[in-house]
Design a protein around this motif. Structure first.
Motif, mmCIF file in Angstrom:
data_model
loop_
_atom_site.group_PDB
_atom_site.id
_atom_site.type_symbol
_atom_site.label_atom_id
_atom_site.label_comp_id
_atom_site.label_asym_id
_atom_site.label_seq_id
_atom_site.Cartn_x
_atom_site.Cartn_y
_atom_site.Cartn_z
ATOM 1 N N UNK A 197 0.801 -1.226 0.000
ATOM 2 C CA UNK A 197 0.000 0.000 0.000
ATOM 3 C C UNK A 197 0.831 1.272 0.000
ATOM 4 N N UNK A 198 2.086 1.186 0.453
ATOM 5 C CA UNK A 198 2.919 2.385 0.510
ATOM 6 C C UNK A 198 3.130 2.985 -0.884
ATOM 7 N N UNK A 199 3.119 2.146 -1.913
ATOM 8 C CA UNK A 199 3.294 2.655 -3.274
ATOM 9 C C UNK A 199 2.112 3.539 -3.684
ATOM 10 N N UNK A 200 0.906 3.073 -3.408
ATOM 11 C CA UNK A 200 -0.283 3.852 -3.756
ATOM 12 C C UNK A 200 -0.399 5.093 -2.893
ATOM 13 N N UNK A 201 -0.032 4.992 -1.626
ATOM 14 C CA UNK A 201 -0.069 6.172 -0.758
ATOM 15 C C UNK A 201 0.870 7.258 -1.260
ATOM 16 N N UNK A 202 2.065 6.868 -1.725
ATOM 17 C CA UNK A 202 3.013 7.834 -2.278
ATOM 18 C C UNK A 202 2.433 8.512 -3.514
ATOM 19 N N UNK A 203 1.801 7.719 -4.370
ATOM 20 C CA UNK A 203 1.225 8.270 -5.595
ATOM 21 C C UNK A 203 0.081 9.239 -5.288
ATOM 22 N N UNK A 204 -0.763 8.864 -4.341
ATOM 23 C CA UNK A 204 -1.885 9.739 -3.964
ATOM 24 C C UNK A 204 -1.399 11.045 -3.351
ATOM 25 N N UNK A 205 -0.341 10.961 -2.583
ATOM 26 C CA UNK A 205 0.225 12.156 -1.961
ATOM 27 C C UNK A 205 0.671 13.153 -3.026
ATOM 28 N N UNK A 206 1.246 12.626 -4.106
ATOM 29 C CA UNK A 206 1.670 13.483 -5.211
ATOM 30 C C UNK A 206 0.458 14.110 -5.896
ATOM 31 N N UNK A 207 -0.584 13.314 -6.079
ATOM 32 C CA UNK A 207 -1.702 13.720 -6.934
ATOM 33 C C UNK A 207 -2.690 14.672 -6.275
ATOM 34 N N UNK A 208 -3.017 14.457 -4.999
ATOM 35 C CA UNK A 208 -4.225 15.081 -4.457
ATOM 36 C C UNK A 208 -4.235 16.608 -4.462
ATOM 37 N N UNK A 209 -3.149 17.244 -4.009
ATOM 38 C CA UNK A 209 -3.149 18.709 -3.973
ATOM 39 C C UNK A 209 -3.203 19.287 -5.376
ATOM 40 N N UNK A 210 -2.485 18.644 -6.291
ATOM 41 C CA UNK A 210 -2.445 19.185 -7.640
ATOM 42 C C UNK A 210 -3.757 18.978 -8.388
ATOM 43 N N UNK A 211 -4.383 17.824 -8.217
ATOM 44 C CA UNK A 211 -5.674 17.588 -8.870
ATOM 45 C C UNK A 211 -6.690 18.642 -8.455
ATOM 46 N N UNK A 212 -6.705 18.943 -7.170
ATOM 47 C CA UNK A 212 -7.603 19.979 -6.650
ATOM 48 C C UNK A 212 -7.268 21.337 -7.269
ATOM 49 N N UNK A 213 -5.992 21.680 -7.287
ATOM 50 C CA UNK A 213 -5.546 22.971 -7.807
ATOM 51 C C UNK A 213 -5.821 23.103 -9.293
ATOM 52 N N UNK A 214 -5.637 21.999 -10.039
ATOM 53 C CA UNK A 214 -5.806 22.012 -11.497
ATOM 54 C C UNK A 214 -7.242 21.763 -11.936
ATOM 55 N N UNK A 215 -8.155 21.595 -10.998
ATOM 56 C CA UNK A 215 -9.587 21.386 -11.267
ATOM 57 C C UNK A 215 -9.859 20.057 -11.979
ATOM 58 N N UNK A 216 -9.203 19.003 -11.488
ATOM 59 C CA UNK A 216 -9.498 17.623 -11.852
ATOM 60 C C UNK A 216 -9.469 17.363 -13.361
ATOM 61 N N UNK A 217 -8.317 17.546 -14.005
ATOM 62 C CA UNK A 217 -8.246 17.338 -15.459
ATOM 63 C C UNK A 217 -8.359 15.871 -15.857
ATOM 64 N N UNK A 218 -8.685 15.669 -17.122
ATOM 65 C CA UNK A 218 -8.813 14.325 -17.696
ATOM 66 C C UNK A 218 -7.461 13.620 -17.755
ATOM 67 N N UNK A 219 -6.431 14.344 -18.215
ATOM 68 C CA UNK A 219 -5.104 13.755 -18.350
ATOM 69 C C UNK A 219 -4.050 14.863 -18.307
ATOM 70 N N UNK A 220 -2.788 14.442 -18.192
ATOM 71 C CA UNK A 220 -1.658 15.366 -18.156
ATOM 72 C C UNK A 220 -0.663 15.000 -19.252
#
Length: 482
Positions: A393-416
């Motif tokens: 689970x540590x792998x997914x937790x690391x990935x989510x940590x990267x994603x969550x603040x930016x997804x919110x800031x970028x208004x949940x885009x389809x892709x990057x």
């Protein structure tokens, strides 16, 4: 640092839930799905429709919260859209196919659902994955609700049977895999995945397992037997011929070609010069490996496709050792597969002349964009499910940590876009529903691993009797009528 770095996780999740609620699609006053994106700043095109594959992450997060009505309504309404009659018209969808999407149309005060089987899609691509995802979701609904009576209804049994007939019956090749055209799945544009792409094979395996649990044996003996025959063959074929690690690379490197007969070692006649050996030699970690993208006559597509590999882990298509090696690959090649925005849809990107020839110079699929090495946050939920299943689970937790603040800031885009996913996709919609639902589902699976059986299965055994067969026909009738 983003301006919203100090926004609490709770506020980000609340915002995500609000956006998901806004995306719910209603038909005759009932919720029947979610629109692909709720972005009012651009033209809707077909993003105001409910796509079968897109709705899966929304459906699963609704099931975890007891919001089962919307999932049941979706299953019932899409089943009505499935063609039931045999026909030989080349411009009509085949019997058993599920639409790629549907929209609610209002005319003269009446509402009806209008399906799209690819007639309106770019390049007129017919979806192969929709019917597979539909069976997988039906099984998830049954696991969540324990409501076997829905799956046992005659129309649902018939719908499952038609899908299985479509996948298992008449075909041109003699492999246990499914032969499909380019653009038949999440990668719905020309990307050189025609043939036997991993994503479809992994979904096919999961759909077969789902159907095996849901079909009532009486009256479906031929289909049940066909599933039991195909499952072990498909599993062995994928594990043996699609697997790539340093050991396999060494064997392939020394393959002879033009071998004939049953004693052939190079079964698919792979030519040594067609593989990027030295790039693979540098990229493959000693304890990592993955399932390649495609295998066929003189074809070994060594690209890493994320969805196919993660579904293979979740469904037990990959062995336990292979599953751990796939997660090791994510860990060892973090910058390539995760980067600054999880998760790469495939790696590496097609570039230069190869990009031009394979994609047809597709301006949306330029290197490191969209399907050609772009980053898709929806894949976070599959990464989380695979990480929980493999006890990483540590792998997914690391990935989510990267994603969550930016997804919110970028208004949940389809892709990057970009090699590390630093750029919001050039044509990406904001408030993309499966991005939002995928994020919420990823967090839910990590916080509550007991939800994993929604998308995983009991240990695979050919002799395992389907759940449906555990009930006598009289008991099934009682459940349906009661």
């Amino acid at each position: 640092m983003y301006l919203d770095d100090f926004v609490s996780i709770e506020n980000i999740e609340n915002e995500a839930w609000k956006a998901l609620e806004n995306a719910i699609l209603y038909y005759k006053g009932r919720p029947v799905g979610t629109v692909a994106a709720y972005d009012s700043s651009v033209e809707a095109l077909n993003y105001d429709q409910c796509f079968v594959r897109d709705f899966i992450s929304s459906a699963l997060i609704f099931l975890t919260k007891g919001r089962t009505d919307i999932v049941r309504n979706f299953l019932e309404e899409t089943l009505k859209l499935q063609p039931k009659e045999r026909q030989l018209n080349a411009y009509k969808p085949g019997r058993g196919l599920m639409p790629a999407s549907f929209k609610v149309v209002s005319e003269g005060g009446e509402e009806y659902l209008e399906p799209d089987f690819g007639e309106h899609a770019i390049a007129r691509v017919t979806p192969v994955d929709s019917c597979l995802w539909w069976v997988i979701l039906l099984r998830a609904y049954v696991v969540a609700t324990k409501d076997f009576s829905l799956a046992y209804q005659p129309e649902f049994q018939h719908g499952i049977r038609l899908i299985m007939e479509l996948c298992l019956a008449t075909r041109f090749d003699m492999y246990p895999t499914l032969l499909v055209p380019d653009g038949a799945c999440m990668i719905d544009r020309r990307m050189g995945i025609y043939g036997h792409p991993l994503e479809i094979q992994a979904l096919f395996f999961a759909a077969l397992r789902s159907a095996r649990e849901l079909l009532i044996c009486q009256g479906n003996e031929d289909i049940v037997e066909a599933i039991d025959n195909r499952l072990p063959l498909l599993r062995v074929h994928i594990r043996q011929h699609y697997w790539m690690d340093l050991n396999c690379l060494n064997k392939i490197y020394r393959f002879k070609s033009e071998e004939y007969g049953k004693a052939a070692v190079n079964l698919f006649n792979i030519y040594a010069d067609s593989l990027p050996y030295y790039e693979l030699d540098k990229w493959l970690p000693r304890k990592g490996g993955y399932l390649v993208g495609n295998v066929g006559p003189s074809q070994l597509d060594t690209r890493f496709f994320t969805l196919g590999n993660l579904v293979a882990v979740i469904s037990d298509l990959a062995s336990e050792e292979q599953s751990q090696a796939i997660m090791n690959l994510f860990d060892e090649r973090w910058e390539d597969l995760i980067g600054d925005m999880p998760v790469k849809i495939c790696f590496p990107a097609l570039k230069d002349e190869e990009y031009k020839i394979v994609t047809g110079c597709d301006p949306k699929n330029i290197p490191w964009s969209y399907h050609n090495g772009g980053s898709w946050p929806v894949l976070l939920w599959l990464l989380s499910a695979a990480a929980v299943k493999t006890k990483r689970p540590e792998l997914a937790n690391r990935a989510l940590e990267i994603a969550q603040a930016r997804l919110h800031y970028d208004e949940w885009p389809e892709y990057y876009d970009g090699k590390k996913g630093r750029l919001i996709g050039k044509q990406a919609r904001k408030y993309q529903t499966w991005t939002i639902a995928g994020f919420l589902l990823a967090k839910e699976l990590l916080q509550n691993p007991t939800l994993l059986p929604l998308v995983t299965f009991e240990p695979f055994s050919v002799e395992h009797t389907s759940r449906a067969c555990e009930f006598e026909l009289a008991q099934v009738d009682t459940m349906i009528l009661g």
